[in-house]
Structure formats: structure tokens, C-alpha cells
Design a protein around this motif. Sequence first.
Motif, PDB file in Angstrom:
ATOM      1  N   TYR A 129      33.621  25.369 -14.254  1.00  0.00           N
ATOM      2  CA  TYR A 129      33.882  26.596 -13.489  1.00  0.00           C
ATOM      3  C   TYR A 129      32.804  26.810 -12.432  1.00  0.00           C
ATOM      4  CZ  TYR A 129      37.617  28.046 -16.574  1.00  0.00           C
ATOM      5  OH  TYR A 129      38.788  28.112 -17.241  1.00  0.00           O
ATOM      6  N   LEU A 130      31.545  26.520 -12.810  1.00  0.00           N
ATOM      7  CA  LEU A 130      30.463  26.744 -11.848  1.00  0.00           C
ATOM      8  C   LEU A 130      30.571  25.779 -10.677  1.00  0.00           C
ATOM      9  CD1 LEU A 130      27.388  27.516 -14.095  1.00  0.00           C
ATOM     10  CD2 LEU A 130      29.066  29.044 -13.122  1.00  0.00           C
ATOM     11  N   VAL A 131      31.032  24.538 -10.935  1.00  0.00           N
ATOM     12  CA  VAL A 131      31.193  23.582  -9.835  1.00  0.00           C
ATOM     13  C   VAL A 131      32.300  24.055  -8.885  1.00  0.00           C
ATOM     14  CG1 VAL A 131      31.954  21.243  -9.298  1.00  0.00           C
ATOM     15  CG2 VAL A 131      30.216  21.596 -11.022  1.00  0.00           C
ATOM     16  N   VAL A 132      33.411  24.550  -9.456  1.00  0.00           N
ATOM     17  CA  VAL A 132      34.477  25.072  -8.595  1.00  0.00           C
ATOM     18  C   VAL A 132      33.953  26.225  -7.745  1.00  0.00           C
ATOM     19  CG1 VAL A 132      36.690  26.276  -8.600  1.00  0.00           C
ATOM     20  CG2 VAL A 132      36.344  24.337 -10.075  1.00  0.00           C
ATOM     21  N   ALA A 133      33.162  27.125  -8.382  1.00  0.00           N
ATOM     22  CA  ALA A 133      32.613  28.257  -7.629  1.00  0.00           C
ATOM     23  C   ALA A 133      31.674  27.782  -6.539  1.00  0.00           C
ATOM     24  CB  ALA A 133      31.895  29.213  -8.582  1.00  0.00           C
ATOM     25  N   ALA A 134      30.875  26.728  -6.829  1.00  0.00           N
ATOM     26  CA  ALA A 134      29.940  26.222  -5.821  1.00  0.00           C
ATOM     27  C   ALA A 134      30.699  25.624  -4.643  1.00  0.00           C
ATOM     28  CB  ALA A 134      29.012  25.186  -6.453  1.00  0.00           C
ATOM     29  N   TRP A 151      29.694  23.489  15.594  1.00  0.00           N
ATOM     30  CA  TRP A 151      30.371  23.430  14.293  1.00  0.00           C
ATOM     31  C   TRP A 151      29.856  22.299  13.428  1.00  0.00           C
ATOM     32  CZ3 TRP A 151      33.414  19.173  12.998  1.00  0.00           C
ATOM     33  CH2 TRP A 151      33.772  18.328  14.051  1.00  0.00           C
ATOM     34  N   ARG A 152      29.363  21.215  14.043  1.00  0.00           N
ATOM     35  CA  ARG A 152      28.852  20.113  13.218  1.00  0.00           C
ATOM     36  C   ARG A 152      27.613  20.577  12.435  1.00  0.00           C
ATOM     37  NH1 ARG A 152      30.332  17.638  17.798  1.00  0.00           N
ATOM     38  NH2 ARG A 152      32.010  16.128  17.659  1.00  0.00           N
ATOM     39  N   THR A 153      26.707  21.267  13.140  1.00  0.00           N
ATOM     40  CA  THR A 153      25.504  21.775  12.476  1.00  0.00           C
ATOM     41  C   THR A 153      25.882  22.756  11.377  1.00  0.00           C
ATOM     42  OG1 THR A 153      24.704  21.770  14.730  1.00  0.00           O
ATOM     43  CG2 THR A 153      23.183  22.491  13.056  1.00  0.00           C
ATOM     44  N   GLY A 154      26.864  23.625  11.656  1.00  0.00           N
ATOM     45  CA  GLY A 154      27.290  24.616  10.674  1.00  0.00           C
ATOM     46  C   GLY A 154      27.789  23.967   9.398  1.00  0.00           C
ATOM     47  N   TRP A 155      28.686  22.978   9.574  1.00  0.00           N
ATOM     48  CA  TRP A 155      29.216  22.320   8.375  1.00  0.00           C
ATOM     49  C   TRP A 155      28.135  21.527   7.661  1.00  0.00           C
ATOM     50  CZ3 TRP A 155      32.924  23.617   5.461  1.00  0.00           C
ATOM     51  CH2 TRP A 155      34.062  24.210   5.994  1.00  0.00           C
ATOM     52  N   LEU A 156      27.213  20.935   8.436  1.00  0.00           N
ATOM     53  CA  LEU A 156      26.108  20.184   7.818  1.00  0.00           C
ATOM     54  C   LEU A 156      25.290  21.116   6.924  1.00  0.00           C
ATOM     55  CD1 LEU A 156      25.310  17.189   8.276  1.00  0.00           C
ATOM     56  CD2 LEU A 156      23.404  18.049   9.623  1.00  0.00           C
ATOM     57  N   ALA A 157      24.981  22.311   7.452  1.00  0.00           N
ATOM     58  CA  ALA A 157      24.205  23.276   6.666  1.00  0.00           C
ATOM     59  C   ALA A 157      24.972  23.679   5.418  1.00  0.00           C
ATOM     60  CB  ALA A 157      23.877  24.494   7.519  1.00  0.00           C
ATOM     61  N   ALA A 158      26.298  23.947   5.569  1.00  0.00           N
ATOM     62  CA  ALA A 158      27.102  24.376   4.424  1.00  0.00           C
ATOM     63  C   ALA A 158      27.149  23.282   3.366  1.00  0.00           C
ATOM     64  CB  ALA A 158      28.505  24.744   4.881  1.00  0.00           C
ATOM     65  N   VAL A 159      27.376  22.030   3.795  1.00  0.00           N
ATOM     66  CA  VAL A 159      27.466  20.932   2.820  1.00  0.00           C
ATOM     67  C   VAL A 159      26.118  20.716   2.145  1.00  0.00           C
ATOM     68  CG1 VAL A 159      27.820  18.445   2.634  1.00  0.00           C
ATOM     69  CG2 VAL A 159      29.426  19.824   3.915  1.00  0.00           C
ATOM     70  N   ALA A 160      25.021  20.898   2.903  1.00  0.00           N
ATOM     71  CA  ALA A 160      23.699  20.765   2.287  1.00  0.00           C
ATOM     72  C   ALA A 160      23.519  21.814   1.206  1.00  0.00           C
ATOM     73  CB  ALA A 160      22.614  20.893   3.358  1.00  0.00           C
ATOM     74  N   VAL A 161      23.927  23.057   1.501  1.00  0.00           N
ATOM     75  CA  VAL A 161      23.828  24.118   0.492  1.00  0.00           C
ATOM     76  C   VAL A 161      24.666  23.765  -0.725  1.00  0.00           C
ATOM     77  CG1 VAL A 161      24.443  26.502   0.020  1.00  0.00           C
ATOM     78  CG2 VAL A 161      23.256  25.947   2.110  1.00  0.00           C
ATOM     79  N   GLY A 162      25.876  23.222  -0.487  1.00  0.00           N
ATOM     80  CA  GLY A 162      26.740  22.835  -1.596  1.00  0.00           C
ATOM     81  C   GLY A 162      26.102  21.762  -2.461  1.00  0.00           C
ATOM     82  N   PHE A 163      25.480  20.759  -1.817  1.00  0.00           N
ATOM     83  CA  PHE A 163      24.829  19.694  -2.586  1.00  0.00           C
ATOM     84  C   PHE A 163      23.703  20.259  -3.437  1.00  0.00           C
ATOM     85  CE2 PHE A 163      26.755  16.261  -0.012  1.00  0.00           C
ATOM     86  CZ  PHE A 163      27.074  15.425  -1.060  1.00  0.00           C
ATOM     87  N   VAL A 164      22.905  21.154  -2.851  1.00  0.00           N
ATOM     88  CA  VAL A 164      21.796  21.751  -3.610  1.00  0.00           C
ATOM     89  C   VAL A 164      22.329  22.519  -4.810  1.00  0.00           C
ATOM     90  CG1 VAL A 164      19.978  23.467  -3.505  1.00  0.00           C
ATOM     91  CG2 VAL A 164      20.232  21.844  -1.653  1.00  0.00           C
ATOM     92  N   LEU A 165      23.392  23.324  -4.590  1.00  0.00           N
ATOM     93  CA  LEU A 165      23.967  24.130  -5.680  1.00  0.00           C
ATOM     94  C   LEU A 165      24.489  23.244  -6.795  1.00  0.00           C
ATOM     95  CD1 LEU A 165      26.032  26.891  -3.868  1.00  0.00           C
ATOM     96  CD2 LEU A 165      24.001  27.191  -5.235  1.00  0.00           C
ATOM     97  N   GLY A 176      23.896  20.045  -7.375  1.00  0.00           N
ATOM     98  CA  GLY A 176      22.837  19.272  -8.001  1.00  0.00           C
ATOM     99  C   GLY A 176      22.063  20.096  -9.016  1.00  0.00           C
ATOM    100  N   ALA A 177      21.756  21.351  -8.658  1.00  0.00           N
ATOM    101  CA  ALA A 177      21.034  22.222  -9.590  1.00  0.00           C
ATOM    102  C   ALA A 177      21.879  22.500 -10.826  1.00  0.00           C
ATOM    103  CB  ALA A 177      20.666  23.524  -8.893  1.00  0.00           C
ATOM    104  N   LEU A 178      23.196  22.670 -10.620  1.00  0.00           N
ATOM    105  CA  LEU A 178      24.096  22.961 -11.747  1.00  0.00           C
ATOM    106  C   LEU A 178      24.130  21.811 -12.728  1.00  0.00           C
ATOM    107  CD1 LEU A 178      27.371  24.404 -10.287  1.00  0.00           C
ATOM    108  CD2 LEU A 178      25.878  25.383 -11.976  1.00  0.00           C
ATOM    109  N   LEU A 179      24.268  20.581 -12.190  1.00  0.00           N
ATOM    110  CA  LEU A 179      24.447  19.430 -13.078  1.00  0.00           C
ATOM    111  C   LEU A 179      23.167  19.080 -13.816  1.00  0.00           C
ATOM    112  CD1 LEU A 179      26.761  17.208 -10.883  1.00  0.00           C
ATOM    113  CD2 LEU A 179      27.369  18.800 -12.696  1.00  0.00           C
ATOM    114  N   HIS A 180      22.031  19.597 -13.342  1.00  0.00           N
ATOM    115  CA  HIS A 180      20.782  19.275 -14.007  1.00  0.00           C
ATOM    116  C   HIS A 180      20.249  20.426 -14.842  1.00  0.00           C
ATOM    117  CE1 HIS A 180      20.690  16.018 -10.944  1.00  0.00           C
ATOM    118  NE2 HIS A 180      20.276  15.359 -11.997  1.00  0.00           N
ATOM    119  N   SER A 181      20.999  21.501 -15.000  1.00  0.00           N
ATOM    120  CA  SER A 181      20.473  22.620 -15.773  1.00  0.00           C
ATOM    121  C   SER A 181      21.146  22.660 -17.139  1.00  0.00           C
ATOM    122  CB  SER A 181      20.678  23.933 -15.024  1.00  0.00           C
ATOM    123  OG  SER A 181      21.887  23.911 -14.353  1.00  0.00           O
TER     124      SER A 181
END
Lengths: 169, 102
Positions: free
Chosen positions: B6-11, A92-106, A108-113
Amino acid sequence: MMEGFLFGLLAVLTLSGAVGAALLRNLVHCALSLTLTFVGLALLYLNLDAQFVGLSQVLVYIGAVAILVVFAILLTGGAGKMPTHPTVSAGWRTGWLAAVAVGFVLIGALLHSPLPHSDVPAPEVTVQQIGRLLMGPYVLPLEIVAVLLTVALIGAVIVAMPERKGESK
Amino acid sequence: MSLTAYLVVAALLFTLGLGIALTRRNAILVLIGIELMLNAANLNLVAFWRFGAHPEFLTGMLFALFSIAVAAAEASVGLGLVIAWHRHSRTTDLDGMTRMKG
């Protein structure tokens, strides 16, 4: 100000439901927590002036999917007793690590677009408009969804049907 | 509120759904995680429709409606499979689900 407060409240409601589904041990509690998330999402849709989608969310998710999940939990005997063995898998640690990494990427991409600015007037959407579109340009997807739902219903019934004695296994 | 909020909440919702799907042992809870990820995608579609260039065409909204219908079909088949598996092996634990042949 008021709008921001309302949005924050709805976001907290939605995300806390999801956190509950992630952390609670009892399956029925998880399902109820999931319903909270669905309610929050329906309210977010209403907040986005998408009344039809919000009410479809209430009908389909709260009315059907949540009930289906609760039925599945009760039919598989997951209710009543608190589970004694661990409810998360060994990795479960690896699973959550992967999920949080995906969240950070998402995020981060959102805040810079560069995203379109917010102050657009709310469009007037009537159910009549949606119906015209569904019967006009979107009639082919509508028919495909109808076929898909029929096939899924029959498939679910056949898959969940008990095997009769004498049939080859 | 802005589109970014909204996009942050969805993420965040997608992240939680992915975490649930990757870590929980019970098959029903893994399906719940998948539902959460689908819902996060729907929130994105509706938010982009609302703040996009041409909200009067309703494209994102209709896409979200079709997506809800497909998600309902997926949930029914998935839960049917879980029930069939439970009838076969008396458990919904994913760790024991290494072979599904009858």
C-alpha cells in the motif's frame, strides 16, 4: 492469491488514472481520468476495511471535488477544443526528473525500513464508534474543521464573485 | 496484502501528483496534482491505521477523515481563485500568471 490479484487490479486502476491525468491533453479527459483515480482509492480504502473513509471518499471526492473540477474547466472554457499550444511547461523534463527522484527516494526508504507484519485481524469498526470519538475526544478538531469549511465556502464565493462596476479596483 | 504494498502505491501516486503539479501549464491541472498528493497521504494514513499496533483506537482513520475535509476546502478555494484569475486575464495558463494584483 485472490487478495493479491484484487489489490494489483485496484493499484493499476488508481495509478492508470493518475497517469492519464498526467499525459492527456484535453482538460475534460484529465478530469475524468482523475475521477478514475478517486474511484480506485475508494476501493483501496474498502479493501483496507475502512468502509467509512471509503464512502467519504466517494461522497467528497467523486461527488464534490470531481464535479467542482469539471465545473471549473467548463467555466474557464477549457472544454470542447483540443489545445493547440503545448500543455506542459517549458521545463517539463526538469519537473519530471525532480518528481521521479522524489519517488525513488520514497520507495527506497520504504523498502529498507522495518514495517509491522501484515497478518493482523481486521478491526471491527462501527459508525457508532466513529461518532462517539468525533463527539468525545475529537470534538475540538471537528469544530475547527466546521469553521474551516464555512470560511472556505464564503472565501471561495467572495474570491470568485465578479467585481462590480464603480468599486475601486 | 502487506503494508509495504500500500505504501508503494501511495508513493507512486505521490510521484505522479508531484510530476503533474510541476510540469502542467494549466492551473486547474496543477490543483489536480496537489489533490493527488493529498490522496496519497490519506492512503498512507489509512494503511498505517489498518496495519498499525492499535487499530481499535481509529486514530489514523479519523486523521484521514479530517484530511479529506481540509482537502475539500482547499480545492474549493483554489478553483475559486482560478476562476477569478480567468475572469481577469482570459487564460488559465500559469506561464502568464506573474502578477495577481487587481
